[in-house]
Design a protein around this motif. Structure first.
Motif, PDB file in Angstrom:
ATOM      1  N   ASP A   1       3.675  40.363  11.758  1.00 42.84           N
ATOM      2  CA  ASP A   1       5.047  40.837  11.580  1.00 42.84           C
ATOM      3  C   ASP A   1       5.985  40.269  12.635  1.00 42.84           C
ATOM      4  OD1 ASP A   1       4.134  42.374   9.470  1.00 42.84           O
ATOM      5  OD2 ASP A   1       3.750  44.116  10.744  1.00 42.84           O
ATOM      6  N   ALA A   2       5.454  40.020  13.835  1.00 42.56           N
ATOM      7  CA  ALA A   2       6.245  39.471  14.937  1.00 42.56           C
ATOM      8  C   ALA A   2       5.330  38.660  15.834  1.00 42.56           C
ATOM      9  CB  ALA A   2       6.908  40.591  15.738  1.00 42.56           C
ATOM     10  N   GLU A   3       5.896  37.720  16.561  1.00 44.50           N
ATOM     11  CA  GLU A   3       5.093  36.867  17.438  1.00 44.50           C
ATOM     12  C   GLU A   3       4.390  37.662  18.525  1.00 44.50           C
ATOM     13  OE1 GLU A   3       6.877  33.280  18.848  1.00 44.50           O
ATOM     14  OE2 GLU A   3       8.043  32.986  17.021  1.00 44.50           O
ATOM     15  N   SER A   4       4.939  38.815  18.880  1.00 44.88           N
ATOM     16  CA  SER A   4       4.330  39.644  19.925  1.00 44.88           C
ATOM     17  C   SER A   4       3.132  40.430  19.409  1.00 44.88           C
ATOM     18  CB  SER A   4       5.367  40.610  20.503  1.00 44.88           C
ATOM     19  OG  SER A   4       5.915  41.418  19.481  1.00 44.88           O
ATOM     20  N   ASN A   5       2.931  40.460  18.092  1.00 37.92           N
ATOM     21  CA  ASN A   5       1.826  41.218  17.518  1.00 37.92           C
ATOM     22  C   ASN A   5       0.563  40.356  17.506  1.00 37.92           C
ATOM     23  OD1 ASN A   5       0.242  43.105  16.206  1.00 37.92           O
ATOM     24  ND2 ASN A   5       1.825  43.636  14.706  1.00 37.92           N
ATOM     25  N   VAL A   6       0.040  40.128  18.692  1.00 42.95           N
ATOM     26  CA  VAL A   6      -1.107  39.231  18.866  1.00 42.95           C
ATOM     27  C   VAL A   6      -2.348  39.766  18.162  1.00 42.95           C
ATOM     28  CG1 VAL A   6      -2.670  38.206  20.578  1.00 42.95           C
ATOM     29  CG2 VAL A   6      -0.207  38.355  21.047  1.00 42.95           C
ATOM     30  N   SER A   7      -2.607  41.078  18.298  1.00 43.72           N
ATOM     31  CA  SER A   7      -3.811  41.653  17.699  1.00 43.72           C
ATOM     32  C   SER A   7      -3.805  41.523  16.180  1.00 43.72           C
ATOM     33  CB  SER A   7      -3.952  43.124  18.094  1.00 43.72           C
ATOM     34  OG  SER A   7      -2.833  43.879  17.642  1.00 43.72           O
ATOM     35  N   GLN A   8      -2.626  41.633  15.571  1.00 36.78           N
ATOM     36  CA  GLN A   8      -2.540  41.481  14.117  1.00 36.78           C
ATOM     37  C   GLN A   8      -2.930  40.068  13.704  1.00 36.78           C
ATOM     38  OE1 GLN A   8       1.366  41.982  12.416  1.00 36.78           O
ATOM     39  NE2 GLN A   8       0.593  42.319  10.345  1.00 36.78           N
ATOM     40  N   GLN A   9      -2.478  39.081  14.462  1.00 40.07           N
ATOM     41  CA  GLN A   9      -2.837  37.703  14.110  1.00 40.07           C
ATOM     42  C   GLN A   9      -4.332  37.458  14.294  1.00 40.07           C
ATOM     43  OE1 GLN A   9      -1.879  34.147  16.502  1.00 40.07           O
ATOM     44  NE2 GLN A   9      -0.764  33.388  14.715  1.00 40.07           N
ATOM     45  N   VAL A  10      -4.909  38.018  15.347  1.00 42.18           N
ATOM     46  CA  VAL A  10      -6.350  37.872  15.564  1.00 42.18           C
ATOM     47  C   VAL A  10      -7.115  38.413  14.360  1.00 42.18           C
ATOM     48  CG1 VAL A  10      -8.316  38.603  16.969  1.00 42.18           C
ATOM     49  CG2 VAL A  10      -6.182  37.918  18.085  1.00 42.18           C
ATOM     50  N   GLU A  11      -6.698  39.579  13.863  1.00 45.90           N
ATOM     51  CA  GLU A  11      -7.340  40.166  12.687  1.00 45.90           C
ATOM     52  C   GLU A  11      -7.159  39.280  11.457  1.00 45.90           C
ATOM     53  OE1 GLU A  11      -5.542  43.969  12.329  1.00 45.90           O
ATOM     54  OE2 GLU A  11      -6.526  44.809  14.114  1.00 45.90           O
TER      55      GLU A  11
ATOM     56  N   PRO B   1      11.126  41.005  29.107  1.00 50.48           N
ATOM     57  CA  PRO B   1       9.840  41.709  29.214  1.00 50.48           C
ATOM     58  C   PRO B   1       9.028  41.726  27.929  1.00 50.48           C
ATOM     59  CG  PRO B   1      11.689  43.265  29.235  1.00 50.48           C
ATOM     60  CD  PRO B   1      12.275  41.885  29.373  1.00 50.48           C
ATOM     61  N   THR B   2       9.696  41.700  26.768  1.00 51.72           N
ATOM     62  CA  THR B   2       9.002  41.602  25.472  1.00 51.72           C
ATOM     63  C   THR B   2       9.774  40.626  24.599  1.00 51.72           C
ATOM     64  OG1 THR B   2      10.223  43.285  24.180  1.00 51.72           O
ATOM     65  CG2 THR B   2       8.476  44.071  25.665  1.00 51.72           C
ATOM     66  N   THR B   3       9.223  40.332  23.427  1.00 48.92           N
ATOM     67  CA  THR B   3       9.891  39.407  22.511  1.00 48.92           C
ATOM     68  C   THR B   3      10.768  40.139  21.497  1.00 48.92           C
ATOM     69  OG1 THR B   3       7.974  39.397  21.046  1.00 48.92           O
ATOM     70  CG2 THR B   3       8.076  37.674  22.726  1.00 48.92           C
ATOM     71  N   SER B   4      11.048  41.423  21.744  1.00 46.83           N
ATOM     72  CA  SER B   4      11.955  42.148  20.844  1.00 46.83           C
ATOM     73  C   SER B   4      13.360  41.586  20.979  1.00 46.83           C
ATOM     74  CB  SER B   4      11.954  43.644  21.175  1.00 46.83           C
ATOM     75  OG  SER B   4      12.640  43.889  22.396  1.00 46.83           O
ATOM     76  N   GLN B   5      14.121  41.640  19.895  1.00 44.10           N
ATOM     77  CA  GLN B   5      15.470  41.089  19.936  1.00 44.10           C
ATOM     78  C   GLN B   5      16.346  41.827  20.940  1.00 44.10           C
ATOM     79  OE1 GLN B   5      15.963  38.234  18.246  1.00 44.10           O
ATOM     80  NE2 GLN B   5      17.872  38.076  19.399  1.00 44.10           N
ATOM     81  N   ALA B   6      16.118  43.135  21.115  1.00 41.56           N
ATOM     82  CA  ALA B   6      16.901  43.906  22.084  1.00 41.56           C
ATOM     83  C   ALA B   6      16.672  43.399  23.502  1.00 41.56           C
ATOM     84  CB  ALA B   6      16.541  45.385  21.990  1.00 41.56           C
ATOM     85  N   ASP B   7      15.410  43.119  23.847  1.00 42.05           N
ATOM     86  CA  ASP B   7      15.103  42.622  25.195  1.00 42.05           C
ATOM     87  C   ASP B   7      15.624  41.201  25.392  1.00 42.05           C
ATOM     88  OD1 ASP B   7      13.974  44.913  26.162  1.00 42.05           O
ATOM     89  OD2 ASP B   7      11.894  44.312  25.791  1.00 42.05           O
ATOM     90  N   ILE B   8      15.555  40.396  24.336  1.00 40.12           N
ATOM     91  CA  ILE B   8      16.065  39.030  24.442  1.00 40.12           C
ATOM     92  C   ILE B   8      17.574  39.033  24.651  1.00 40.12           C
ATOM     93  CG2 ILE B   8      16.362  36.848  23.205  1.00 40.12           C
ATOM     94  CD1 ILE B   8      13.680  37.435  21.812  1.00 40.12           C
ATOM     95  N   GLN B   9      18.276  39.893  23.906  1.00 40.18           N
ATOM     96  CA  GLN B   9      19.721  39.972  24.078  1.00 40.18           C
ATOM     97  C   GLN B   9      20.080  40.485  25.471  1.00 40.18           C
ATOM     98  OE1 GLN B   9      21.930  42.091  21.054  1.00 40.18           O
ATOM     99  NE2 GLN B   9      23.710  42.354  22.393  1.00 40.18           N
ATOM    100  N   SER B  10      19.328  41.442  25.960  1.00 44.43           N
ATOM    101  CA  SER B  10      19.578  41.971  27.299  1.00 44.43           C
ATOM    102  C   SER B  10      19.405  40.879  28.350  1.00 44.43           C
ATOM    103  CB  SER B  10      18.623  43.138  27.586  1.00 44.43           C
ATOM    104  OG  SER B  10      18.812  43.634  28.889  1.00 44.43           O
TER     105      SER B  10
END
Length: 390
Positions: free
Chosen positions: A97-107, A262-271
């Motif tokens: 769903d997002a690049e930060s969802n590493v465990s999902q990609q591993v699965e 701190p994370t790849t969320s759009q809110a953190d990127i904008q901040s």
């Protein structure tokens, strides 16, 4: 005597019928063979790019991106699906769903291996997290083809080739175009030891191979080019993140500051983008990927603050990477100085070509799918427009 005559006659009829049947069967087989050869030739001609299409029907290749809904990867999927048609294979696509969802990609990679495909095409969110599942792919003799960022540093031997932009060269491409601008040269030479100018870099994360390489290319080329000036020799400092820290030999007149949210969320990127634009003596900002660019655009009121006539940040040079509608609009309006585009379509297409060749036992090697600089002057040129996805 009559009975014997009829017996001989019936034998002759049966032999003649058998000979006629054999003749018809032989003609039918020849016709089918010719049709198959013609069909195979048609497939090879349609591909026009590889001699490995023939005989590859029904091969299954699974493509797993870093973020399924990202427009960049949707363009890559289109290239992969077109290659599947040209090369006569079956391609399915997946991604977290997002690049930060590493465990999902591993699965997802583990599930793909369990499906026993002929090959897997992969852009890793976090290469180190995939080591165990890639070892299983290697043990199952499933070749893995990297695309986009690929799987840098793979130690399992599963990854046999990668179709990707040389991201270090692409990052350097941004720096070269920026340093080549007369206005930027005047701005950067205003830096002093007491009041150094700042060049900001927004890197979405510090683990993605492609983003790290782009920042490497931009930073290294920027330092190299700026320090060819006698006024700046030994006076360009790189800081902000330990991975890219490079203290200047003398007191800095130019500071290149790399920011990672701190994370790849759009809110953190904008901040993080907001923080960059609050920096004193800021003269330029480079967003190293589409999400970083989106953060910059959000932080500048949909880029209106970058308007060159009356924008709040009108004197700041902003460069991006990739494309997307909002970035293209910012470039076309002159709010962005320019951006570098990859070719996601070719990444997908070339990755499938590599997968087909690997499955057929051919030697494969990395393919550089290139990068191009675009700005308001060339964005609508045919050779550029075809690379700019929405």
């Amino acid at each position: 005597m009559k009975r014997r005559f009829f017996s001989v006659l019936m034998c002759a009829v049966l032999v003649l019928a058998a000979m006629t049947g054999c003749s018809k069967d032989k003609g039918s087989n020849d016709a089918n063979t010719n049709q198959a050869v013609a069909d195979s030739g048609k497939s090879d001609s349609a591909a026009g790019k590889s001699d490995s299409a023939a005989g590859k029907e029904n091969k299954k290749i699974i493509v797993i991106s870093k973020s399924y809904q990202n427009q960049f990867y949707q363009a890559a999927f289109k290239g992969a699906q077109d290659a599947a048609v040209d090369l006569g294979v079956t391609v399915t696509t997946n991604g977290p769903d997002a690049e930060s969802n590493v465990s999902q990609q591993v699965e997802q990679v583990a599930a793909a291996i369990n499906q026993k495909p002929d090959a897997i095409v992969l852009a890793a969110c976090d290469p180190s997290a995939l080591e165990e599942v890639l070892t299983k792919a290697k043990e199952a003799n499933i070749p893995v083809i990297g695309f986009d960022s690929g799987v840098p540093g793979d130690t399992t031997g599963a990854v046999v080739a990668t179709a990707a932009t040389n991201n270090e060269n692409a990052g350097a491409n941004v720096a070269d175009n920026l340093v080549g601008d007369d206005g930027f040269q005047k701005a950067v030479l205003k830096g002093t030891e007491e009041k150094p100018v700042v060049i900001g870099v927004l890197a979405q994360d510090a683990t993605s191979g492609s983003i790290k390489q782009r920042v490497d290319g931009f930073v290294n080329e920027m330092v190299l080019k700026l320090e060819t000036s006698e006024a700046l020799k030994g006076c360009v400092d790189v800081s902000g993140q330990e991975k890219w820290t490079k203290p200047s030999a003398n007191k800095p007149k130019v500071k290149i500051v790399v920011t990672v949210p701190p994370t790849t969320s759009q809110a953190d990127i904008q901040s993080a983008a907001n923080s960059i634009f609050m920096t004193d003596n800021l003269i330029a900002v480079f967003g190293a990927n589409q999400d970083g660019v989106n953060g910059i655009i959000s932080a500048t009121n949909d880029a209106t603050d970058l308007d060159k006539a009356k924008g709040k940040y009108k004197d700041i040079y902003v460069m991006g990477f990739d494309a997307g509608k909002t970035q293209k609009d910012a470039v076309r309006n002159g709010q962005f100085f320019g951006s570098v585009t990859q070719d996601p379509y070719q990444m997908g297409y070339q990755a499938i070509k590599l997968a087909v060749d690997a499955v057929s036992g051919k030697a494969v090697s990395d393919v550089d799918t290139g990068s191009k600089w675009y700005n308001k002057d060339n964005i609508d040129n045919e050779d550029i427009a075809v690379l700019l996805y929405d």
